[in-house]
Design an enzyme around this catalytic site. Sequence first.
Site: not given
Ligand SMILES: [Zn+2]
Length: 290
Positions: A51, A53-54, A130, A199
């Site tokens: 994802h 944001d990582h 996740h 996450d």
């Molecule tokens: Zn995520």
Amino acid sequence: MYAHGRHPSGQVLKIRQHTFLIDCSESVQFRMAELGISPFPIQQIFISHLHGDHYFGLVGLLSSMILQGRKKTLSIFSPAGLEPIIRMQLEIAGKEVGFPLRFVELPAEGNPYCIFENEELSVWTLPLQHRIPVSGYLFREKTGQRKMIKEKIEEFGLSIEQIKAVKRGESILLGGEKIPADRLSTAPDPPRSFAYCSDTAYFPELAEMIQDVDLLYHESTFVQADAAKARRSMHATAMEAATVARDAQAGKLLLGHFSGKYKDLGPLLEEARVVFANTFLVEEGKTYFP
Ligand SMILES: [Zn+2]
């Protein structure tokens, strides 16, 4: 900058001689520069999942490394799929990677296993739950060397070789007398451990994977009132993160990865502390110790 001045994921972890980067969101290289952290010593990057944001900061960070003439090998660990994305971005931009760049793909599921080890530490995967494959990481220090008592070096006139032997815990011969290591040195610091869990939805088995961890970073995207949202998006609430910390008998819990909908994070901390007292909210740019 994201909601309320908070940045997406990226952590620099220093263990003895090592500097690791865990996740690399788009702001990471600028934040590192602001904080005076050089990317040069980093030889391993651990990406939890794909994802944005990582990992959206990776190409930027790699481009800077190329510009700066990096020569040292860099290994990037992540779930499958990262290598073609990054190679394509670099290729289209006409960037030639002048250093060995190694991608290590982690399996989508299974048990934790060791992906990196040397005489100082080991790094283990933590299969998390996740919406896409995600791996947390567990860093375990090994017992270090004994610590010399400075005055003893002078008192006994110890050579470099003798100091090395004492640090390894060996006794040494001085003028026919055998001197045990504990007369010249003190015990090594106890080895420390750190788990990075982001996450993930809550699942009780995670606590078993990280039993007795000294420092636990766990995502806590939501408050308990939004538990249904946490279920749907496969994230954890602060209280669930605290439950993992309590069941793992962790030393300290750091909460992060907060939903942008909360300006005030006080309720997350309060809810977590009901379950696990030694809990803190991570703050941008701060350093944390076990
Ligand atoms: Zn995520």
